[in-house]
Design a protein around this motif. Structure first.
Motif, short mmCIF file in Angstrom:
data_model
loop_
_atom_site.label_atom_id
_atom_site.label_comp_id
_atom_site.label_asym_id
_atom_site.label_seq_id
_atom_site.Cartn_x
_atom_site.Cartn_y
_atom_site.Cartn_z
N THR A 168 69.84 40.06 44.33
CA THR A 168 69.74 41.27 45.15
C THR A 168 70.72 41.28 46.32
N ARG A 169 71.53 40.21 46.46
CA ARG A 169 72.48 40.08 47.57
C ARG A 169 71.77 40.15 48.92
N PHE A 170 70.61 39.53 49.00
CA PHE A 170 69.85 39.47 50.24
C PHE A 170 70.45 38.39 51.12
N GLY A 171 70.79 38.73 52.36
CA GLY A 171 71.57 37.82 53.21
C GLY A 171 70.77 36.76 53.93
N ASP A 172 69.54 37.01 54.33
CA ASP A 172 68.76 36.06 55.11
C ASP A 172 68.09 35.07 54.17
N ARG A 173 68.60 33.84 54.16
CA ARG A 173 68.08 32.82 53.24
C ARG A 173 67.20 31.78 53.94
N GLU A 174 66.72 32.06 55.12
CA GLU A 174 65.85 31.11 55.82
C GLU A 174 64.41 31.31 55.34
N PHE A 175 64.10 30.69 54.23
CA PHE A 175 62.77 30.82 53.65
C PHE A 175 61.82 29.73 54.14
N TYR A 176 62.35 28.72 54.79
CA TYR A 176 61.53 27.62 55.34
C TYR A 176 62.36 26.93 56.40
N ARG A 177 61.69 26.15 57.21
CA ARG A 177 62.35 25.31 58.20
C ARG A 177 61.93 23.86 57.99
N ASP A 178 62.23 23.01 58.94
CA ASP A 178 61.98 21.57 58.75
C ASP A 178 60.51 21.24 58.99
N TRP A 179 59.64 21.76 58.13
CA TRP A 179 58.21 21.50 58.27
C TRP A 179 57.88 20.03 58.04
N TRP A 180 58.72 19.28 57.32
CA TRP A 180 58.44 17.87 57.04
C TRP A 180 58.51 17.01 58.30
N ASN A 181 59.10 17.54 59.37
CA ASN A 181 59.12 16.83 60.64
C ASN A 181 57.99 17.26 61.56
N ASP A 198 50.16 23.21 63.74
CA ASP A 198 50.62 24.54 64.13
C ASP A 198 52.07 24.76 63.74
N TYR A 199 52.91 23.74 63.93
CA TYR A 199 54.31 23.87 63.55
C TYR A 199 54.46 23.96 62.03
N PHE A 200 53.65 23.23 61.31
CA PHE A 200 53.72 23.28 59.85
C PHE A 200 53.42 24.69 59.33
N TRP A 201 52.36 25.31 59.82
CA TRP A 201 51.98 26.63 59.33
C TRP A 201 52.97 27.71 59.74
N ARG A 202 53.75 27.46 60.76
CA ARG A 202 54.75 28.44 61.18
C ARG A 202 56.07 28.28 60.45
N THR A 203 56.32 27.14 59.83
CA THR A 203 57.66 26.87 59.31
C THR A 203 57.74 26.63 57.81
N TRP A 204 56.66 26.28 57.14
CA TRP A 204 56.79 25.91 55.74
C TRP A 204 56.89 27.15 54.84
N ASN A 205 56.47 28.32 55.31
CA ASN A 205 56.52 29.55 54.52
C ASN A 205 56.93 30.69 55.46
N MET A 206 58.23 30.83 55.66
CA MET A 206 58.72 31.80 56.63
C MET A 206 58.44 33.25 56.23
N PRO A 207 58.53 33.65 54.93
CA PRO A 207 58.18 35.04 54.60
C PRO A 207 56.75 35.42 54.99
N VAL A 208 55.78 34.54 54.72
CA VAL A 208 54.40 34.83 55.09
C VAL A 208 54.24 34.81 56.61
N HIS A 209 54.91 33.89 57.27
CA HIS A 209 54.84 33.83 58.74
C HIS A 209 55.36 35.13 59.35
N HIS A 210 56.48 35.64 58.85
CA HIS A 210 57.01 36.91 59.35
C HIS A 210 56.02 38.05 59.11
N TRP A 211 55.40 38.05 57.94
CA TRP A 211 54.44 39.10 57.61
C TRP A 211 53.24 39.06 58.55
N MET A 212 52.74 37.86 58.82
CA MET A 212 51.59 37.72 59.72
C MET A 212 51.94 38.20 61.13
#
Length: 563
Positions: free
Chosen positions: A417-430, A435-449
């Motif tokens: 789809t040529r979607f430009g924003d590819r930040e779908f997750y962050r460094d949740w393993w660190n 609280d940081y895990f739930w905010r970073t492991w699933n960025m699409p759901v976090h944005h929706w919330m």
């Protein structure tokens, strides 16, 4: 009276004696000066040699830090060239210390003028020119330092031990592979992939049925933009459509007796598209409130970034395909589709998906089946042993599933789809806190919330804690649906498991955030918490459907070979 000849001879003799005495005195003085100069020279040479030696030793130890054989070696600094040159001086002069006195030469020096005006000469020692140095105050090889493994040491890199642990994990896992095949043989049942009966593939039918709800959402927004229906009636239609998108497909999974694995995939699709439809209705309603006058609408479908020009079937389905849950009129776009990148990701996703299917059927299913008897007998020691044994393959499957979905599948859809924003997750393993895990492991759901729940509640005067509570509540409902519906049971274990995260976050946020202990506790909850939830749901599912999976058969009767 003495004769003149006798007088001259006496004077000549006295002059000769005086000259000899002066020469002897000059010789003695010269010898003392030479000894003093030699002593000073050798002292200076010793001090300079010691200084160069210390620099050389430090340089050699610094080279240990810069060697390419060391992980994360620092770059060469400017002072290394100076240290290198001093070391070369030391190496070139190390054999000259004992032979330096052989290179001294003599020259004539003028003695004081004698009484008859004659001058005398005496040999003196000439020392080579040496720089004026001070005695070195450094300790050379030694300095106040801590042991690397002590708690006082800082900035120590343990990646070498990490590589060792990875190697050991590979060996242990490979041993389990051999032991599993010796015990159970090959358990892959390819009949699960046959399409002989429609109810064996309920995901295909249910997935196709989701198009009905997408079309209804498009027609509702189109009618609302053209003022065919009142806003109140359109709002009711949106609620009915979004609710039906969840209820009807979920009921179909239960009615068709879908396999739990395929049922979980279908429920994830249901949750995704229901969240997309809610965001689609929310954004279009917000844009319509910006322009309450119907006459201000200009329908020009060439520019879909302006409302209501975005209300086209093509634009609606493009949004359903892009890897985001938040609807907007415009998104960042990439310039082109990278075909090689796309093909590589597709091949990788197919291979790892088959690997996940293999690990579930070959390893996880036998383990959970062997766990039923200890759970029925409430044998706590065996239950703990089963959970710990299940934790390794469960962690592999979970990590591979995360990589396949969030990295491969979402990047594939973004590339198509040529979607430009590819930040779908962050460094949740660190993560050092949940609280940081739930905010970073699933960025699409976090944005929706944040966009659909937290921000609207804050604008209406609700507190932060109520906003957090509602976000976790909605997340707990979706998690319970994803697990309970495929397993045909409502036990609320997943629901209360997610809601308990709020309590754990509140208890550990100020104590463990930013510490290694917090990260260890985070991984502990992931590694052992998930297998326990899996065992609970599977036990209940097998009790209600005893004929779905046959009993486990062993190729070996030895209890020691049982996994």
């Amino acid at each position: 009276m003495e004769s003149p000849n006798i007088s001259n001879r006496k004077k000549h003799k006295d002059t000769k004696n005086n000259t000899e005495n002066i020469n002897n005195n000059n010789t003695i003085i010269s010898e003392k000066e030479n000894k003093r100069e030699k002593k000073n020279f050798f002292q200076t040479l010793e001090l300079e040699t010691e200084r160069i030696r210390n620099i050389f030793i430090n340089h050699e130890f610094h080279k240990l830090d810069r060697t390419r054989s060391r992980i994360n070696a620092p770059k060469v600094v400017s002072s290394d060239t100076e240290s290198e040159s001093d070391s070369e001086v030391f190496l070139s002069n190390k054999d000259n210390k004992h032979s330096s006195h052989h290179h001294h030469h003599h020259r004539k020096v003028t003695s004081p003028t004698s009484s008859n005006g004659a001058t005398t000469t005496s040999p003196t020692h000439t020392s080579p020119t040496s720089p004026t140095v001070t005695r070195p105050t450094s300790n050379g090889l030694f300095a106040p330092r801590h042991s690397l493994l002590s708690s006082e040491s800082k900035d120590i890199d343990y990646r070498g031990f990490l590589n060792l642990l990875v190697l050991l994990l590979i060996f242990i896992s490979f041993r389990l592979v051999i032991l599993n095949h010796l015990t159970y043989g090959v358990r892959i049942d390819l009949s699960l992939l046959t399409i002989s009966e429609y109810h064996r593939w309920p995901g295909v039918l249910i997935g196709l049925s989701l198009n009905i709800f997408i079309l209804f959402a498009y027609l509702i927004e189109l009618a609302a933009a053209k003022r065919i229906f009142k806003n109140r009636f359109c709002y009711i239609l949106r609620v009915i459509n979004c609710t039906a998108c969840i209820v009807i497909p979920s009921t179909s999974i239960v009615a068709f007796d879908a396999n739990p694995a395929s049922g979980i995939i279908v429920m994830i699709m249901i949750c995704i598209y229901s969240m997309k439809l809610i965001s689609y209705a929310y954004e279009n309603s917000k844009q319509r409130n910006f322009y309450p006058d119907n006459s201000s609408f200009t329908w020009d479908y060439k520019d879909s970034t302006i409302y209501p020009n975005n209300l086209t079937l093509k634009s609606t389905y493009w949004y359903m395909l892009v890897p985001t849950l938040v609807y907007q009129l415009s998104y960042p776009r990439s310039e082109r589709i990278r075909k090689r990148f796309l093909i590589r990701k597709i091949i990788e996703a197919l291979f790892l998906s088959l690997l996940i299917f293999y690990m579930v059927e070959q390893y996880m299913v036998p383990l959970v089946q062997n766990s039923l008897k200890p759970m029925e007998q409430y044998d706590m020691v065996r239950i703990v042993e089963r959970v710990m044994k299940l934790s390794l393959p469960n962690l592999y499957v979970w990590l591979l599933g995360f990589y396949v979905f969030f990295h491969l599948y979402l990047n594939i859809m973004a590339e198509i789809t040529r979607f430009g924003d590819r930040e779908f997750y962050r460094d949740w393993w660190n993560s050092t806190g949940l609280d940081y895990f739930w905010r970073t492991w699933n960025m699409p759901v976090h944005h929706w919330m944040v966009v659909l729940i937290y921000t609207p509640m804050r604008r209406r005067g609700w507190s932060k804690n109520w906003g957090y509570f509602m976000c976790f509540f909605v997340s707990a409902v979706f998690h319970e649906l994803v697990i309970s519906i495929p397993f045909h049971t409502i036990k609320l274990w997943a629901f209360f498991g997610i809601m308990s995260q709020m309590v754990l976050i509140a208890l550990t946020k100020n104590l463990l955030n930013g510490s290694s202990t917090g990260n260890i506790i985070f991984w502990f909850s992931i590694v052992l918490g998930q297998p326990m939830i899996v065992l609970l749901y599977y036990r209940n599912f097998i009790q209600e459907n005893p004929d779905l999976y046959p009993p486990v058969t062993y190729l070996s009767t030895s209890e020691g070979l049982k996994l």
